[in-house]
Scaffold this motif. Structure first.
Motif, PDB file in Angstrom:
ATOM      1  N   SER A  40      -0.919  -2.237  12.215  1.00 36.29           N
ATOM      2  CA  SER A  40      -1.579  -1.104  12.879  1.00 36.29           C
ATOM      3  C   SER A  40      -1.145   0.210  12.223  1.00 36.29           C
ATOM      4  O   SER A  40      -1.501   1.270  12.706  1.00 36.29           O
ATOM      5  CB  SER A  40      -1.250  -1.091  14.370  1.00 36.29           C
ATOM      6  OG  SER A  40       0.126  -0.821  14.561  1.00 36.29           O
ATOM      7  N   ARG A  41      -0.352   0.137  11.122  1.00 26.40           N
ATOM      8  CA  ARG A  41       0.007   1.410  10.486  1.00 26.40           C
ATOM      9  C   ARG A  41      -1.150   1.939   9.649  1.00 26.40           C
ATOM     10  O   ARG A  41      -2.060   1.201   9.295  1.00 26.40           O
ATOM     11  CB  ARG A  41       1.307   1.279   9.675  1.00 26.40           C
ATOM     12  CG  ARG A  41       1.155   0.885   8.245  1.00 26.40           C
ATOM     13  CD  ARG A  41       2.209   1.533   7.351  1.00 26.40           C
ATOM     14  NE  ARG A  41       2.456   0.760   6.147  1.00 26.40           N
ATOM     15  CZ  ARG A  41       1.595   0.632   5.125  1.00 26.40           C
ATOM     16  NH1 ARG A  41       0.389   1.180   5.181  1.00 26.40           N
ATOM     17  NH2 ARG A  41       1.944  -0.082   4.071  1.00 26.40           N
ATOM     18  N   LYS A  42      -1.066   3.240   9.337  1.00 25.05           N
ATOM     19  CA  LYS A  42      -2.165   3.864   8.583  1.00 25.05           C
ATOM     20  C   LYS A  42      -2.157   3.382   7.137  1.00 25.05           C
ATOM     21  O   LYS A  42      -1.104   3.087   6.578  1.00 25.05           O
ATOM     22  CB  LYS A  42      -2.009   5.384   8.611  1.00 25.05           C
ATOM     23  CG  LYS A  42      -2.233   5.975   9.974  1.00 25.05           C
ATOM     24  CD  LYS A  42      -2.851   7.377   9.855  1.00 25.05           C
ATOM     25  CE  LYS A  42      -3.322   7.880  11.199  1.00 25.05           C
ATOM     26  NZ  LYS A  42      -2.229   8.171  12.118  1.00 25.05           N
ATOM     27  N   ASP A  78       7.505   1.808  14.778  1.00 27.66           N
ATOM     28  CA  ASP A  78       6.448   2.140  15.749  1.00 27.66           C
ATOM     29  C   ASP A  78       5.065   1.579  15.425  1.00 27.66           C
ATOM     30  O   ASP A  78       4.074   2.012  16.021  1.00 27.66           O
ATOM     31  CB  ASP A  78       6.310   3.663  15.945  1.00 27.66           C
ATOM     32  CG  ASP A  78       7.517   4.227  16.649  1.00 27.66           C
ATOM     33  OD1 ASP A  78       8.159   3.469  17.414  1.00 27.66           O
ATOM     34  OD2 ASP A  78       7.830   5.413  16.427  1.00 27.66           O
ATOM     35  N   CYS A  79       4.975   0.678  14.465  1.00 31.03           N
ATOM     36  CA  CYS A  79       3.674   0.061  14.171  1.00 31.03           C
ATOM     37  C   CYS A  79       3.802  -1.457  14.276  1.00 31.03           C
ATOM     38  O   CYS A  79       4.880  -2.004  14.094  1.00 31.03           O
ATOM     39  CB  CYS A  79       3.224   0.387  12.749  1.00 31.03           C
ATOM     40  SG  CYS A  79       3.015   2.139  12.483  1.00 31.03           S
ATOM     41  N   TYR A  80       2.685  -2.110  14.560  1.00 32.96           N
ATOM     42  CA  TYR A  80       2.672  -3.576  14.598  1.00 32.96           C
ATOM     43  C   TYR A  80       2.455  -4.130  13.192  1.00 32.96           C
ATOM     44  O   TYR A  80       1.673  -3.573  12.401  1.00 32.96           O
ATOM     45  CB  TYR A  80       1.494  -4.082  15.439  1.00 32.96           C
ATOM     46  CG  TYR A  80       1.624  -3.928  16.925  1.00 32.96           C
ATOM     47  CD1 TYR A  80       2.576  -4.638  17.639  1.00 32.96           C
ATOM     48  CD2 TYR A  80       0.734  -3.121  17.630  1.00 32.96           C
ATOM     49  CE1 TYR A  80       2.656  -4.533  19.016  1.00 32.96           C
ATOM     50  CE2 TYR A  80       0.815  -3.004  19.011  1.00 32.96           C
ATOM     51  CZ  TYR A  80       1.774  -3.707  19.693  1.00 32.96           C
ATOM     52  OH  TYR A  80       1.848  -3.609  21.048  1.00 32.96           O
ATOM     53  N   TYR A  81       3.114  -5.272  12.936  1.00 34.25           N
ATOM     54  CA  TYR A  81       2.877  -6.039  11.705  1.00 34.25           C
ATOM     55  C   TYR A  81       2.846  -7.513  12.106  1.00 34.25           C
ATOM     56  O   TYR A  81       3.703  -7.947  12.875  1.00 34.25           O
ATOM     57  CB  TYR A  81       4.021  -5.865  10.702  1.00 34.25           C
ATOM     58  CG  TYR A  81       4.141  -4.484  10.105  1.00 34.25           C
ATOM     59  CD1 TYR A  81       4.796  -3.469  10.791  1.00 34.25           C
ATOM     60  CD2 TYR A  81       3.611  -4.206   8.861  1.00 34.25           C
ATOM     61  CE1 TYR A  81       4.920  -2.200  10.242  1.00 34.25           C
ATOM     62  CE2 TYR A  81       3.731  -2.939   8.306  1.00 34.25           C
ATOM     63  CZ  TYR A  81       4.381  -1.944   9.002  1.00 34.25           C
ATOM     64  OH  TYR A  81       4.500  -0.691   8.458  1.00 34.25           O
ATOM     65  N   GLY A  82       1.902  -8.294  11.580  1.00 34.73           N
ATOM     66  CA  GLY A  82       1.874  -9.696  11.966  1.00 34.73           C
ATOM     67  C   GLY A  82       1.212 -10.594  10.938  1.00 34.73           C
ATOM     68  O   GLY A  82       0.403 -10.139  10.118  1.00 34.73           O
TER      69      GLY A  82
END
Ligand code: 5GP
Length: 189
Positions: A40-42, A78-82
């Motif tokens: 969800s990061r830019k 502060d961002c999601y990673y998956g």
């Protein structure tokens, strides 16, 4: 006879240590695939959607968590990673080795779920070198760089829980070590 299942190799280590460069270099000369993560990061610099990451909004990512679409996921800076499930099983079953390049919380989730995964931690030659590499990327704010360094120190403390630790002094040298590890893992199975 069925084709032998591929190896699942998890490469972890602090942001800026050179995980992506190392794996991309390995893939140029060896038969394996890299799993594309979602985040969800830019989008940063020259990154492309669907190539470097699947770039999602926070809401889209949370919807996929609800639908159990990730083999593992973590919040980092502060961002999601998956790791999308769809990236893994079919490829392993077809005999391909699959690389995941992820941070440590995700690496441990993978080990929990897939016991024969191979966890490799990449160490920087020093924290000074790591800081210099993060600054050379010139794409993050000072605050982000400081956060990444703080996370790096925590991650390095977790490195002893990995199956293998490699210091990334030199890409070719690190690749040779990875090849030796994978050859010996293949012998075991
Ligand atoms: P970056 O923002 O620098 O691309 O990535 C930040 C961190 O998230 C890096 O350590 C990267 O390896 C990690 N990362 C990338 N994809 C995934 C993933 O699918 N799962 C987890 N847990 N971490 C990831």
């Amino acid at each position: 006879m069925n084709k032998k299942r591929g190896l699942l190799i998890v490469i972890s280590g602090p942001s800026g240590v050179g995980k992506d460069t190392l794996v991309k270099e390995y893939l140029k000369h060896n038969d394996a695939v890299l799993s594309v993560s979602a985040t969800s990061r830019k989008i940063r610099g020259k990154e492309k959607d669907g190539v470097d990451y699947y770039f999602l909004t926070k809401e889209e990512f949370e919807e996929k968590i609800k639908n159990n679409e990730f083999l593992e996921y973590a919040v980092y800076n502060d961002c999601y990673y998956g790791t999308p499930r769809s990236e893994i099983e079919d490829k392993l079953n077809s005999g391909k080795d699959v690389f995941l390049v992820i941070e440590v919380q995700g690496a441990f989730q993978i080990k929990e779920k897939i016991k024969d995964s191979i966890l490799i931690f990449l160490l920087p030659p020093s924290l000074d070198v790591l800081e210099e590499r993060l600054r050379n990327r010139a794409s993050d704010s000072e605050e982000m760089i400081q956060n990444r360094l703080k996370i790096a120190i925590k991650e390095i403390k977790e490195s002893t829980k990995f199956d293998y630790i490699i210091t990334n002094n030199d890409v070719n040298n690190a690749i040779e070590k990875i090849k030796l590890i994978l050859d010996s893992e293949r012998e075991k199975r």
